[in-house]
Every structure is written in structure tokens, then in C-alpha cells.
Design an enzyme around this catalytic site. Sequence first.
Site, PDB file in Angstrom:
ATOM      1  N   LYS A 140       0.826  -1.204   0.000  1.00  0.00           N
ATOM      2  CA  LYS A 140       0.000   0.000   0.000  1.00  0.00           C
ATOM      3  C   LYS A 140       0.863   1.258   0.000  1.00  0.00           C
ATOM      4  O   LYS A 140       0.656   2.178  -0.798  1.00  0.00           O
ATOM      5  CB  LYS A 140      -0.911  -0.004   1.222  1.00  0.00           C
ATOM      6  N   ARG A 191      -4.531  10.653   2.786  1.00  0.00           N
ATOM      7  CA  ARG A 191      -3.211  11.122   3.191  1.00  0.00           C
ATOM      8  C   ARG A 191      -2.221  11.070   2.022  1.00  0.00           C
ATOM      9  O   ARG A 191      -1.404  11.966   1.838  1.00  0.00           O
ATOM     10  CB  ARG A 191      -2.690  10.259   4.348  1.00  0.00           C
ATOM     11  N   ASP A 248      -5.668   8.195   8.527  1.00  0.00           N
ATOM     12  CA  ASP A 248      -5.855   7.718   9.885  1.00  0.00           C
ATOM     13  C   ASP A 248      -5.819   8.846  10.899  1.00  0.00           C
ATOM     14  O   ASP A 248      -5.063   9.804  10.760  1.00  0.00           O
ATOM     15  CB  ASP A 248      -4.744   6.715  10.258  1.00  0.00           C
ATOM     16  N   ASP A 257       3.947   0.690  11.792  1.00  0.00           N
ATOM     17  CA  ASP A 257       2.677   0.133  11.345  1.00  0.00           C
ATOM     18  C   ASP A 257       2.421  -1.272  11.891  1.00  0.00           C
ATOM     19  O   ASP A 257       1.291  -1.774  11.780  1.00  0.00           O
ATOM     20  CB  ASP A 257       2.627   0.086   9.812  1.00  0.00           C
TER      21      ASP A 257
END
Length: 435
Positions: free
Chosen positions: A22, A97, A121, A319
Site C-alpha cells: 500500500k 493522506r 488515519d 505500522d
Amino acid sequence: MSSFEIRGGRRLQGEIAPQGAKNEALQVLCAALLTDQPVTFSNVPDILDVNMLLELLGDMGVRVTKDAPNTFTLQASEVNLEYFSGQTFQRKSGKLRGAVMLAGPLLARFGKALIPQPGGDKIGRRRLDTHIRGFEKLGAAFHFDTDKNIFSLECDHLSGTFLHMDEPSVTGTANVLMAAVMARGTTQIYNAACEPYLQQLCRMLNKMGARISGIGSNLLTIEGVTQLGGCDHHLLADMIEVGSFIGMAAMTQSEITIKNADVAHLGNIPETFQQLGIELEIRGNDIYIPTQENYRIRRFIDGSILTVYDHPWPGFTPDLLSIVLVTATQAKGTVLVHQKMFESRLFFVDKLIEMGAQIVLCDPHRAVVIGLNRDINLRGITMVSPDIRAGVALLIAALSAEGKSIIQNIEQIDRGYERIDERLNALGADIRRVD
């Protein structure tokens, strides 16, 4: 709003392949704006964030062609610059984002760019100073419109310079790098991020005709060129999915093989999960995780409690700290999880505590996890996914819990994980999507 209904306590088995990365996709797709020639991308993840970016690129005039599943060709030969001043661009890009990385290519090729206040987020403050200051040093003028909450950048041309980044931001480095590849003269970026995804961007730009050296280090040297051409680019496997699957296998006592994991680009991710006591075996480019009844958290050499913390690459990625935390809840032993970068990312632990986990939230950045060693099983509850990574951590907890769990706001999970329910159900999970 959609939900997942999960009936936990089932052991999974089989093979699963991680999606394309991603975080890499959001960078390299924006780089297609640097040329009017076609650029073909393969292994592109079919997730909300990437699809939103592809839609945004199409809206601004980029020709987006889906050649095959997960394969796209982008050609930015007719970019509509008027589109950026409209409310549609501001509304769509403000939700994503990754849209901030449109600025570097637009500045390099067209001399102007707009950046809405970034979305994504809600995990704490994510400032744009690193991006803006980098563009200013390259010669761009910056203005912030307080009424529209939008940043504007403009320049006659960009000029090479020496940049000492105030932080090794991945998106900041990528954005400034894409601006610098067509600047006049030589640019050096010191304290640059060097994550595998950033390295992939550099290699792709070099295939397009850029001159970037120092790839993989914290000092990048870019010799500006006047134009770039097209290329083919294959995205890496998503390291966050790989780590998520390792933790999931341990939590659910499952036997899983992660296929085509791009092991050479995982850094210390496998070793960090091994510190939690998880057995795994590297088999070529695959990772095999056997069924484990129990796993014991290691201690430091002096006997003190293990601390797992995030750090810029080649340190451990932030992450995956949510996955480490949830995996530790059923280990034997204690671990301190220290999330340094974002001050709101650990707030999801209240759901795990309600499920029966033993966690002490020390402050917004630190949590102590006392492993239950499966003496007490987690119990299913109803919860809400606050962000992408916490959402998958809660999904892993639900898969290991007794009874039924419901996770609401799963659009957050869909933003970063491709058909996660279908792929896990193929391994034996019981996940039902409720719209």
C-alpha cells in the site's frame, strides 16, 4: 457503515499471498505525473486508499487503464491544472493522506501544486513541515489559505540544493525527491528515509531516466534532468500484511505459509516476531509458521523485560506495533510496546482490555502487555475500528477469541487490506461482511 461478524476460536491452515505494498503504491502512482509517457504498474493492491488515488488521478486528466487484475497503465499526457482549484479536488484529496505526494511531481513538471489538509488515519499529528520546507529550499513559494484550509506552492523553476531533513519522513523524502528529479542542478537529501518502498521509488525513477544515487542510504544525490519517460514497475509485497499474518498465525495456533513475501525486503520484522517466541522458517521467498500451542516472550540478555519500539528504517516499522501488541496478549511473558511516532495509535487497547487482555496503558506512547499464555481466552465483543492497523489488530484478536465479535467501521480496514475477509475465510476463518 459495514461490519465484520467474526466467530473466533478456529485454527487456520493453508497458503496466503500478501497484497502489493500500500505505502509503495501511494508513492509510485503519483510519480506517473512526472512524464507524459505511459507507466505500467503491476501488483497494485485493490484497496480503498489506492482506488481513491487512481480515481483522483483520473479526475485530473490522467488516462488510467486497467490492463489486468492489479495491473494498471497511467499516462499523464493531458493533465487538467484547473481541476486543482475546484472543490471536488479539495474534497477528494482531503480524504486521502497519500494525496500529499501529488505535490512533488506537479511542482517538478508544471511549477505549481495545491495540498489540502491531509486526511487518512486519526493516529495523531502528522505535520507537513518536512514537505513544505523541502519544496521551499528547492525554490518554491508557499502560501496557506486559512479560509479554504489548503496549501499552495508555485515556482518558475526548481533549483538543486542541499537539504538536511528535520526528520526521516518517508512521504516527505518521497515528495521532495520527486520534485528534485527535474530540478536544475544537483540536489542532496541528507537524513533521508530509506525504507524499501522509498528505494523502490528511486529505482523506478531511474528507469524513467532520473539520476539518483545513494539508494538505500540516508544521503540521496539527485542530478536533475529535463524530462522523464515511461517504464514498467512491479510493487513489492506489503510488509505490513506479512507481519500481520505472522502474528495472526501465532494467535490462532495456525499453520500458515506466507507465499512470495519478498523476504529480502522485510528487514527485522521476522526477528521481532521471533522475540515474541513465534517460530517461523524462511523457505526461499516464503515464510512458514507452524502450529504453536504456546510462545514465550524473550527477555533482554540482562534479564530485563523486552521492549519493542518503532524506529526509522532499518528499525522496526510503526505500522506493525499494533500487531505486536495484540499478539503478545496470548504469549507467555511481558513486553513493553513503545510507540514513539504517533500519540494516538495505542488508544485501541481499551477494546482488547474489554476482551480480557491484561494491558496497562502507561501513557499515549507506551503500553505494558502481560501475556495470558492462553490460560484465559479472549472473549468476543462489539468494537469499532479506529484506523487501518488497529482494525486488523482487532480482527486478529477476534479470530482468536471465544464467541462472536463484531467490528464496525471496517472501511478503515478496507483502506489498507485487500479482500481480507475472503482471503482469511479461504484459510478456514469465519468472517461475515454485513453491509
